[in-house]
Design a protein around this motif. Structure first.
Motif, short mmCIF file in Angstrom:
data_model
loop_
_atom_site.label_atom_id
_atom_site.label_comp_id
_atom_site.label_asym_id
_atom_site.label_seq_id
_atom_site.Cartn_x
_atom_site.Cartn_y
_atom_site.Cartn_z
N UNK A 1 10.60 -14.39 -38.75
CA UNK A 1 11.94 -13.82 -39.53
C UNK A 1 13.08 -14.16 -38.68
N UNK A 2 12.81 -14.06 -37.22
CA UNK A 2 13.98 -14.38 -36.28
C UNK A 2 14.40 -15.82 -36.44
N UNK A 3 13.27 -16.82 -36.51
CA UNK A 3 13.77 -18.21 -36.58
C UNK A 3 14.49 -18.63 -38.00
N UNK A 4 13.89 -17.88 -38.91
CA UNK A 4 14.60 -18.01 -40.26
C UNK A 4 15.88 -17.42 -40.43
N UNK A 5 16.18 -16.40 -39.68
CA UNK A 5 17.48 -15.92 -39.85
C UNK A 5 18.48 -16.65 -38.89
N UNK A 6 18.01 -17.21 -38.09
CA UNK A 6 18.56 -18.02 -37.01
C UNK A 6 19.24 -19.20 -37.61
N UNK A 7 18.39 -19.81 -38.50
CA UNK A 7 18.67 -21.11 -39.39
C UNK A 7 19.49 -20.70 -40.36
#
Length: 347
Positions: free
Chosen positions: A172-178
């Motif tokens: 989730x953190x990675x997706x939100x960062x993108x």
């Protein structure tokens, strides 16, 4: 934990229902025969105090969320309106609950009550949208995998296992960062991690249904696979789908609150329960303003607990075999007690 008194009352109600069927008599049998399965389910839920209390709590939260603009209008405070003079003390700290701010204010002088009901809107929107999306994808994937078998089942099962093996929070953190935090991103993240368990449940049910006689009869009549899945198999999956959906809603609410608390969900100043808890944790503000933690936490606990208990009650009402067994045992005990009382009276 289920209340023992509530369980006992529920068992007595089921025992009465069993006794009405078991006692010979044309009037009683006709009355039972005239009730549809849906009416029987509703009767069981209506006699279950846990289900009724949980439904009342959920209904109250939904009404509060829908009436959030009305609440703000009646109180005269907007969800993001800051009251620097009346909402903060002379030291710049939040004001506690009083006649003007019923649940107190936060660090910016905003009304906690108004933000709480507006936060209920976000939580319910995310929860219902994510649940519908996860149920739709999971049901479709599980239905196709269980019915088609072969390489289709292998590929889809591998996809389920891969999704379940991913670390949710890190992904989730990675997706939100993108793509950036937003309401839509929060719904997408929840759906991506929620459809796989549903697909596994549906696949298991379909594997047991695909060899049934009614499916073979549909094949012999020349029905296509898609028609059999849609017309014959899917209606038999509605019960587990409905039960799993009621249990998925509180998970979505908690996950959205977690993302918002970490700054990865709905961004401030939009009022969400996770953002409110995040504000309370800033600079250990909760130590001097405990209401900033108490009220959002109580709302989260009440909603998630109500949905979980309602899901359990719906599961028991739709598949009441365990309750029926308990009712039969109680009925047998009551009859044994009556016989013992008659023997004692005759002696």
């Amino acid at each position: 934990m289920t209340d023992p008194k509530a369980t006992e009352a529920h068992e007595e109600a089921v025992a009465e229902e069993i006794e009405a069927v078991a006692v010979p008599g044309q009037t009683q049998q006709a009355a039972v025969a005239a009730r549809s399965p849906l009416q029987l389910v509703w009767a069981r839920l209506r006699r279950d105090p846990t289900a009724m209390i949980s439904a009342a709590v959920i209904l109250l939260v939904i009404i509060a969320a829908l009436a959030a603009p009305l609440v703000a209008s009646l109180i005269g405070h907007g969800p993001n309106e800051q009251f620097r003079d009346d909402g903060l003390t002379e030291f710049g700290t939040p004001v506690g609950p009083n006649s003007q701010f019923l649940l107190g204010t936060d660090n910016l002088g905003r009304d906690v009550l108004v933000r709480l009901v507006y936060g209920a809107q976000i939580s319910l929107i995310v929860a219902f949208a994510a649940t519908l999306g996860a149920l739709g994808i999971g049901t479709l994937v599980g239905l196709v995998a269980g019915f088609m078998r072969g390489w289709v089942d292998t590929v889809l099962t591998w996809l389920m296992d891969t999704t379940l093996s991913l670390p949710q929070l890190l992904f989730a953190i990675s997706l939100v960062a993108l793509v950036g935090p937003s309401l839509g991103t929060t719904v997408i993240v929840i759906v991506l991690f929620s459809w796989a368990p549903i697909a596994r449940v549906v696949r298991g049910q379909v594997l047991s249904l695909r060899e049934r006689e009614f499916v073979e009869a549909a094949r012999s009549l020349g029905a296509s696979n898609w028609r059999i899945m849609r017309v014959d198999v899917l209606p038999n999956l509605l019960v587990p789908i409905l039960v799993y959906g009621t249990l998925l809603i509180p998970q979505a609410i908690v996950f959205e609150a977690t993302l918002s608390f970490l700054g990865l969900g709905v961004l401030p100043p939009t009022a969400t329960w996770g953002n409110m808890l995040s504000v309370a944790s800033t600079g250990s503000l909760y130590t001097i303003a405990p209401w900033l933690v108490i009220f959002p936490s109580a709302a989260l606990l009440a909603v998630t607990l109500a949905f979980n208990l309602l899901g359990d009650s719906i599961r028991d009402a739709l598949d009441p075999r365990q309750t029926l067994f308990a009712g039969r045992r109680r009925l047998a005990r009551n009859r044994a007690a009556k016989r013992a009382a008659r023997r004692k009276a005759s002696a």
